[in-house]
Design a protein around this motif. Structure first.
Motif, mmCIF file in Angstrom:
data_model
loop_
_atom_site.group_PDB
_atom_site.id
_atom_site.type_symbol
_atom_site.label_atom_id
_atom_site.label_comp_id
_atom_site.label_asym_id
_atom_site.label_seq_id
_atom_site.Cartn_x
_atom_site.Cartn_y
_atom_site.Cartn_z
ATOM 1 N N MET A 17 0.853 -1.169 0.000
ATOM 2 C CA MET A 17 0.000 0.000 0.000
ATOM 3 C C MET A 17 0.901 1.235 0.000
ATOM 4 O O MET A 17 1.868 1.293 0.752
ATOM 5 N N CYS A 18 0.592 2.165 -0.890
ATOM 6 C CA CYS A 18 1.351 3.417 -0.933
ATOM 7 C C CYS A 18 0.383 4.576 -1.134
ATOM 8 O O CYS A 18 -0.812 4.419 -0.923
ATOM 9 N N GLY A 19 0.893 5.699 -1.550
ATOM 10 C CA GLY A 19 0.072 6.889 -1.690
ATOM 11 C C GLY A 19 -0.970 6.815 -2.790
ATOM 12 O O GLY A 19 -2.143 7.074 -2.560
ATOM 13 N N MET A 20 -0.558 6.421 -4.007
ATOM 14 C CA MET A 20 -1.489 6.470 -5.136
ATOM 15 C C MET A 20 -1.582 5.186 -5.949
ATOM 16 O O MET A 20 -2.204 5.171 -6.996
ATOM 17 N N ASN A 21 -0.942 4.106 -5.513
ATOM 18 C CA ASN A 21 -1.006 2.833 -6.223
ATOM 19 C C ASN A 21 -0.638 2.986 -7.697
ATOM 20 O O ASN A 21 -1.241 2.396 -8.574
ATOM 21 N N ALA A 22 0.378 3.790 -7.942
ATOM 22 C CA ALA A 22 0.818 4.008 -9.318
ATOM 23 C C ALA A 22 2.261 3.560 -9.544
ATOM 24 O O ALA A 22 2.616 3.212 -10.665
ATOM 25 N N ILE A 23 3.076 3.543 -8.496
ATOM 26 C CA ILE A 23 4.493 3.216 -8.681
ATOM 27 C C ILE A 23 4.931 2.129 -7.706
ATOM 28 O O ILE A 23 5.154 0.981 -8.079
ATOM 29 N N ARG A 24 5.080 2.488 -6.442
ATOM 30 C CA ARG A 24 5.687 1.585 -5.462
ATOM 31 C C ARG A 24 4.850 0.348 -5.172
ATOM 32 O O ARG A 24 5.357 -0.776 -5.249
ATOM 33 N N SER A 25 3.587 0.517 -4.832
ATOM 34 C CA SER A 25 2.792 -0.666 -4.466
ATOM 35 C C SER A 25 2.495 -1.578 -5.655
ATOM 36 O O SER A 25 2.576 -2.802 -5.502
ATOM 37 N N PRO A 26 2.203 -1.069 -6.859
ATOM 38 C CA PRO A 26 2.024 -2.020 -7.962
ATOM 39 C C PRO A 26 3.328 -2.727 -8.332
ATOM 40 O O PRO A 26 3.327 -3.902 -8.714
ATOM 41 N N MET A 27 4.453 -2.024 -8.187
ATOM 42 C CA MET A 27 5.744 -2.653 -8.438
ATOM 43 C C MET A 27 5.951 -3.785 -7.421
ATOM 44 O O MET A 27 6.357 -4.900 -7.790
ATOM 45 N N ALA A 28 5.648 -3.518 -6.155
ATOM 46 C CA ALA A 28 5.779 -4.532 -5.107
ATOM 47 C C ALA A 28 4.836 -5.708 -5.365
ATOM 48 O O ALA A 28 5.200 -6.869 -5.156
ATOM 49 N N GLU A 29 3.639 -5.430 -5.848
ATOM 50 C CA GLU A 29 2.675 -6.493 -6.149
ATOM 51 C C GLU A 29 3.219 -7.441 -7.219
ATOM 52 O O GLU A 29 3.182 -8.666 -7.070
ATOM 53 N N VAL A 30 3.740 -6.894 -8.300
ATOM 54 C CA VAL A 30 4.271 -7.715 -9.395
ATOM 55 C C VAL A 30 5.451 -8.547 -8.906
ATOM 56 O O VAL A 30 5.552 -9.736 -9.202
ATOM 57 N N ILE A 31 6.323 -7.935 -8.123
ATOM 58 C CA ILE A 31 7.489 -8.652 -7.605
ATOM 59 C C ILE A 31 7.051 -9.767 -6.655
ATOM 60 O O ILE A 31 7.535 -10.898 -6.733
ATOM 61 N N ALA A 32 6.120 -9.460 -5.755
ATOM 62 C CA ALA A 32 5.638 -10.467 -4.804
ATOM 63 C C ALA A 32 4.967 -11.630 -5.529
ATOM 64 O O ALA A 32 5.170 -12.792 -5.162
ATOM 65 N N LYS A 33 4.199 -11.334 -6.554
ATOM 66 C CA LYS A 33 3.549 -12.413 -7.304
ATOM 67 C C LYS A 33 4.573 -13.277 -8.022
ATOM 68 O O LYS A 33 4.331 -14.458 -8.256
ATOM 69 N N ARG A 34 5.719 -12.731 -8.346
ATOM 70 C CA ARG A 34 6.788 -13.506 -8.970
ATOM 71 C C ARG A 34 7.519 -14.379 -7.944
ATOM 72 O O ARG A 34 7.852 -15.517 -8.194
ATOM 73 N N LEU A 35 7.741 -13.825 -6.746
ATOM 74 C CA LEU A 35 8.541 -14.517 -5.744
ATOM 75 C C LEU A 35 7.759 -15.503 -4.871
ATOM 76 O O LEU A 35 8.336 -16.470 -4.389
ATOM 77 N N LEU A 36 6.487 -15.238 -4.664
ATOM 78 C CA LEU A 36 5.712 -16.037 -3.716
ATOM 79 C C LEU A 36 4.894 -17.115 -4.418
ATOM 80 O O LEU A 36 4.597 -17.002 -5.612
ATOM 81 N N PRO A 37 4.496 -18.144 -3.678
ATOM 82 C CA PRO A 37 3.634 -19.176 -4.269
ATOM 83 C C PRO A 37 2.335 -18.552 -4.796
ATOM 84 O O PRO A 37 1.838 -17.567 -4.245
ATOM 85 N N HIS A 38 1.799 -19.153 -5.845
ATOM 86 C CA HIS A 38 0.619 -18.586 -6.513
ATOM 87 C C HIS A 38 -0.645 -18.622 -5.667
ATOM 88 O O HIS A 38 -1.601 -17.914 -5.965
ATOM 89 N N ASP A 39 -0.671 -19.437 -4.620
ATOM 90 C CA ASP A 39 -1.871 -19.504 -3.792
ATOM 91 C C ASP A 39 -1.899 -18.430 -2.703
ATOM 92 O O ASP A 39 -2.829 -18.362 -1.917
ATOM 93 N N ILE A 40 -0.906 -17.556 -2.665
ATOM 94 C CA ILE A 40 -0.903 -16.444 -1.723
ATOM 95 C C ILE A 40 -1.516 -15.235 -2.414
ATOM 96 O O ILE A 40 -1.087 -14.823 -3.488
ATOM 97 N N TYR A 41 -2.560 -14.683 -1.791
ATOM 98 C CA TYR A 41 -3.281 -13.538 -2.338
ATOM 99 C C TYR A 41 -2.453 -12.273 -2.127
ATOM 100 O O TYR A 41 -2.106 -11.926 -0.994
ATOM 101 N N VAL A 42 -2.131 -11.592 -3.218
ATOM 102 C CA VAL A 42 -1.351 -10.357 -3.174
ATOM 103 C C VAL A 42 -2.075 -9.318 -4.016
ATOM 104 O O VAL A 42 -2.366 -9.556 -5.187
ATOM 105 N N GLN A 43 -2.367 -8.169 -3.417
ATOM 106 C CA GLN A 43 -2.974 -7.057 -4.153
ATOM 107 C C GLN A 43 -2.391 -5.753 -3.640
ATOM 108 O O GLN A 43 -2.094 -5.628 -2.455
ATOM 109 N N SER A 44 -2.257 -4.808 -4.518
ATOM 110 C CA SER A 44 -1.763 -3.493 -4.116
ATOM 111 C C SER A 44 -2.906 -2.491 -4.107
ATOM 112 O O SER A 44 -3.922 -2.679 -4.770
ATOM 113 N N ALA A 45 -2.694 -1.428 -3.348
ATOM 114 C CA ALA A 45 -3.693 -0.367 -3.265
ATOM 115 C C ALA A 45 -2.988 0.904 -2.812
ATOM 116 O O ALA A 45 -1.850 0.869 -2.353
ATOM 117 N N GLY A 46 -3.695 2.004 -2.939
ATOM 118 C CA GLY A 46 -3.167 3.284 -2.493
ATOM 119 C C GLY A 46 -4.163 3.987 -1.599
ATOM 120 O O GLY A 46 -5.326 3.593 -1.508
#
Length: 141
Positions: free
Chosen positions: A1-30
């Motif tokens: 979660m960041c200020g506007m869900n435009a840079i940091r949190s969506p970047m973190a979401e994509v990275i987490a979805k790459r690194l973590l098992p697919h059954d872990i729910y990951v979503q970003s928001a601002g």
């Protein structure tokens, strides 16, 4: 979660979805919805990742699911809101202060370097804090 869900949190979401098992729910928001930032796609593509075509900056209220075990906040504003939202919940809120690379001035290369720095730091933090769990699970299978 960041200020506007435009840079940091969506970047973190994509990275987490790459690194973590697919059954872990990951979503970003601002805290509030921002505008699409093309530099995010550029620095993610450099490491073989892409933003989902359907990603539109969104707020916490716009998420499909509102139950989380952990919320990682990347800006003071997001951290404050997450603490307020989880005041009566058993949700772990982690604060990783992360520079907003869009405030970087200079040449295109200097701006991209600021985005890369954020990308790499998020990768390191996500891997150190969460990815070990996924690795252990994979080893047990």
């Amino acid at each position: 979660m960041c200020g506007m869900n435009a840079i940091r949190s969506p970047m973190a979401e994509v990275i987490a979805k790459r690194l973590l098992p697919h059954d872990i729910y990951v979503q970003s928001a601002g805290v509030r919805a921002g505008d699409h930032d093309p530099f995010v796609e550029v620095v993610l593509s450099e490491i073989g990742l892409t933003m989902p075509k359907r990603h539109q900056p969104r707020t916490l209220d716009e998420l499909e699911d509102d139950y989380f075990d952990v919320i990682v906040t990347l800006s003071p504003e997001a951290h404050h809101q997450a603490l307020e939202l989880t005041r009566s919940s058993a949700v772990e809120v982690i604060y990783w202060p992360t520079l907003d690379p869009s405030v970087e001035g200079g040449t295109r290369d200097q701006v991209l370097e600021a985005y890369r720095s954020v990308r790499d730091e998020l990768w390191r933090r996500i891997e150190a804090r969460f990815a070990r769990t996924g690795v252990q699970q994979e080893q047990r299978i």
